[in-house]
Write a protein that holds these residues in place. Structure first.
Motif, PDB file in Angstrom:
ATOM      1  N   VAL A  43       0.984  -1.126   0.072  1.00  9.01           N
ATOM      2  CA  VAL A  43       0.067  -0.133  -0.062  1.00  9.01           C
ATOM      3  C   VAL A  43       0.778   1.256   0.006  1.00  9.01           C
ATOM      4  CG1 VAL A  43      -1.818   1.259   1.293  1.00  9.01           C
ATOM      5  CG2 VAL A  43      -1.760  -1.320   1.456  1.00  9.01           C
ATOM      6  N   GLU A  44       2.087   1.124   0.688  1.00 10.44           N
ATOM      7  CA  GLU A  44       2.967   2.351   0.758  1.00 10.44           C
ATOM      8  C   GLU A  44       3.499   2.577  -0.509  1.00 10.44           C
ATOM      9  OE1 GLU A  44       4.213   1.847   5.595  1.00 10.44           O
ATOM     10  OE2 GLU A  44       5.680   1.050   3.713  1.00 10.44           O
ATOM     11  N   ILE A  45       4.077   1.409  -1.406  1.00 10.50           N
ATOM     12  CA  ILE A  45       4.433   1.599  -2.871  1.00 10.50           C
ATOM     13  C   ILE A  45       3.373   2.225  -3.545  1.00 10.50           C
ATOM     14  CG2 ILE A  45       5.112   0.462  -4.787  1.00 10.50           C
ATOM     15  CD1 ILE A  45       6.600  -1.448  -2.660  1.00 10.50           C
ATOM     16  N   LEU A  46       2.038   1.806  -3.558  1.00 11.01           N
ATOM     17  CA  LEU A  46       0.896   2.381  -4.404  1.00 11.01           C
ATOM     18  C   LEU A  46       0.816   3.844  -3.977  1.00 11.01           C
ATOM     19  CD1 LEU A  46      -1.582   2.160  -6.228  1.00 11.01           C
ATOM     20  CD2 LEU A  46      -2.725   1.427  -4.023  1.00 11.01           C
ATOM     21  N   LEU A  47       0.813   4.321  -2.621  1.00  9.79           N
ATOM     22  CA  LEU A  47       0.532   5.623  -2.407  1.00  9.79           C
ATOM     23  C   LEU A  47       1.686   6.586  -3.072  1.00  9.79           C
ATOM     24  CD1 LEU A  47      -1.048   7.655  -0.684  1.00  9.79           C
ATOM     25  CD2 LEU A  47       0.246   7.136   1.134  1.00  9.79           C
ATOM     26  N   VAL A  48       3.060   6.161  -2.891  1.00  9.49           N
ATOM     27  CA  VAL A  48       4.090   6.789  -3.410  1.00  9.49           C
ATOM     28  C   VAL A  48       3.951   6.799  -4.949  1.00  9.49           C
ATOM     29  CG1 VAL A  48       6.625   6.841  -3.726  1.00  9.49           C
ATOM     30  CG2 VAL A  48       5.491   6.290  -1.544  1.00  9.49           C
ATOM     31  N   GLY A  49       3.644   5.756  -5.631  1.00  5.27           N
ATOM     32  CA  GLY A  49       3.492   5.697  -7.087  1.00  5.27           C
ATOM     33  C   GLY A  49       2.534   6.500  -7.508  1.00  5.27           C
ATOM     34  N   LEU A  50       1.423   6.810  -6.719  1.00  5.14           N
ATOM     35  CA  LEU A  50       0.256   7.633  -7.244  1.00  5.14           C
ATOM     36  C   LEU A  50       0.836   9.112  -7.087  1.00  5.14           C
ATOM     37  CD1 LEU A  50      -2.655   8.167  -7.839  1.00  5.14           C
ATOM     38  CD2 LEU A  50      -3.207   7.984  -5.508  1.00  5.14           C
ATOM     39  N   PHE A  51       1.430   9.386  -6.025  1.00  9.73           N
ATOM     40  CA  PHE A  51       2.049  10.770  -5.886  1.00  9.73           C
ATOM     41  C   PHE A  51       3.031  11.136  -7.152  1.00  9.73           C
ATOM     42  CE2 PHE A  51       6.056  12.688  -4.256  1.00  9.73           C
ATOM     43  CZ  PHE A  51       5.551  13.973  -4.170  1.00  9.73           C
ATOM     44  N   VAL A  52       4.010  10.150  -7.313  1.00 10.57           N
ATOM     45  CA  VAL A  52       4.840  10.466  -8.433  1.00 10.57           C
ATOM     46  C   VAL A  52       4.212  10.717  -9.726  1.00 10.57           C
ATOM     47  CG1 VAL A  52       6.796   9.218  -9.815  1.00 10.57           C
ATOM     48  CG2 VAL A  52       6.781   9.275  -7.265  1.00 10.57           C
ATOM     49  N   VAL A  53       3.293   9.719  -9.994  1.00 14.27           N
ATOM     50  CA  VAL A  53       2.351   9.980 -11.299  1.00 14.27           C
ATOM     51  C   VAL A  53       1.590  11.227 -11.358  1.00 14.27           C
ATOM     52  CG1 VAL A  53       0.432   8.985 -12.685  1.00 14.27           C
ATOM     53  CG2 VAL A  53       2.203   7.434 -11.640  1.00 14.27           C
ATOM     54  N   LEU A  54       1.054  11.478 -10.504  1.00 15.11           N
ATOM     55  CA  LEU A  54       0.298  12.910 -10.520  1.00 15.11           C
ATOM     56  C   LEU A  54       1.213  14.143 -10.662  1.00 15.11           C
ATOM     57  CD1 LEU A  54      -2.504  12.209  -7.674  1.00 15.11           C
ATOM     58  CD2 LEU A  54      -2.742  12.112 -10.325  1.00 15.11           C
ATOM     59  N   LEU A  55       2.263  13.784  -9.843  1.00 16.77           N
ATOM     60  CA  LEU A  55       3.363  14.925  -9.815  1.00 16.77           C
ATOM     61  C   LEU A  55       3.721  14.997 -11.183  1.00 16.77           C
ATOM     62  CD1 LEU A  55       4.842  17.183  -8.346  1.00 16.77           C
ATOM     63  CD2 LEU A  55       6.481  15.405  -7.654  1.00 16.77           C
TER      64      LEU A  55
END
Length: 376
Positions: A127-139
């Motif tokens: 879940v942590e990887i998913l959250l970080v990945g979402l942040f990176v993609v949106l950014l």
């Protein structure tokens, strides 16, 4: 000119990535395996047995027996029994149900055979990887190449904290100077990555550095006057009991006051500098005094929201304490004099003063950098 600037950004980004890789590779001096002949593994809870759990009011004691499927490590694919021990603390205990994923510590004998498994906590890495990945993609989607450079500055900050700042504190380096050097380094790298090699970045750096110096001084001064010791930091006393009795927890706390607000200082500095940069681009004949006045005006609006943001961010850490005091009917004069609330007041308002200071310093710097002609 634009291509040269772009090349500078690329080169600087590559240099930052190299520095990050080097810092990752350098040992901190604290790498050691505290578990002998044991390994961590991801497991899936298949069955639970709560017969040995005992309720005492809102807390539980005893242990929870679970049948688990091991999903990683030496025993991957095997079914084993694991135990979830209760400590009687709501903040530490957890109750598993069938289907949960957990992190287990598996103990082995000298022949590497399974002995027993202790359930440590829920497995949250995915879940942590998913959250970080979402942040990176949106950014990246929103900010493009600037977003990529922001990610580099984000990683650089994390590496500096975990590979430099924390190990250096444990080794006895002066907390304030360590925080100041690392905080300024993070500020310079972040502002160049985000603002490129431009006047607005240089002005923001000067404003942020000057504000950092003053904020550190305020943290030391008011930290002494408030008589708040570093033991207000959660888990700080544990350091004294595990071989680090020589650490100056109070100075570490004061250094943390500056470091915790340094991000907001960087943010405000680049906001004012970028606004003035745009203003000068639209009105090249603007005078130095007009730049200063405009910078101060821009700063007024931003300071109002930034200080409120800082206040709300810090309030989140002591809401439960305030609820306890209110539920007990504690007088406000007693609340304001308690060590924990005084520490939060100190941290909040030193940070807010740092934000107030950075505004005129950045505006004044911009008025000189953007208009070098003294007649303007």
């Amino acid at each position: 000119m634009r291509s040269i600037l772009s090349n500078k950004n690329v080169v600087f980004s590559i240099v930052c990535l190299i520095v990050i890789a080097v810092l990752f590779a350098i040992p901190t001096g604290f790498e050691r395996d505290i578990y002998i002949n044991a390994e961590h593994a991801k497991v899936k809870i298949l069955e639970v047995d709560n017969s040995t759990l005992h309720n005492f009011g809102v807390v539980r004691q005893g242990s929870q027996k679970c049948t688990v499927e091991i999903l990683s490590g030496q025993f991957k694919g095997e079914l084993k029994e694991a135990t979830n021990y209760m400590s009687g603390s709501l903040s530490q205990d957890k109750i598993f149900v069938a289907g949960d994923k957990a992190l287990a510590l598996i103990e082995k004998d000298l022949d590497n055979n399974f002995v027993f498994a202790n359930l440590v906590d829920y497995y949250r890495i995915n879940v942590e990887i998913l959250l970080v990945g979402l942040f990176v993609v949106l950014l990246v989607l929103v900010s493009g190449t600037t977003g990529l450079r922001t990610i580099i500055s984000f990683i650089f900050t994390l590496v500096c904290i975990f590979k430099l700042f924390i190990p250096m504190l444990l080794k006895g380096y002066p907390p304030i100077w360590t925080a100041l050097i690392i905080g300024v380094s993070i500020s310079v790298v972040t502002l160049i990555l985000v603002g490129s090699f431009t006047k607005k970045a240089y002005c923001a750096i000067i404003g942020a550095v000057l504000s950092s110096l003053m904020t550190c001084g305020l943290a030391l001064l008011f930290g002494t006057w408030f008589k708040v010791s570093g033991t207000v930091m959660e888990w700080s006393e544990s350091l004294l009991y595990v071989g680090y009795a020589d650490l100056n927890l109070t100075e570490i706390y004061q250094a943390g006051i500056y470091l915790s607000c340094s991000g907001a200082i960087i943010d405000l500095a680049i906001d004012i500098s970028a606004s003035i940069d745009e203003l000068v681009a639209k009105k090249p004949d603007i005078t130095r005094i007009e730049i200063l006045k405009s910078g101060l005006t821009i700063g007024k609006a931003i300071i109002g929201t930034q200080t409120t943001t800082l206040l709300l961010a810090y309030m989140g850490s002591f809401i439960a304490i305030m609820m306890v005091y209110m539920a007990q009917g504690t007088p406000i004069i007693s609340i304001l004099n308690t060590k924990f609330i005084s520490a939060e007041i100190l941290q909040t308002f030193v940070g807010c003063i740092g934000l107030v200071i950075v505004s005129p310093l950045t505006a004044l710097t911009c008025s000189y950098v953007f208009k070098k002609n003294k007649l303007n």
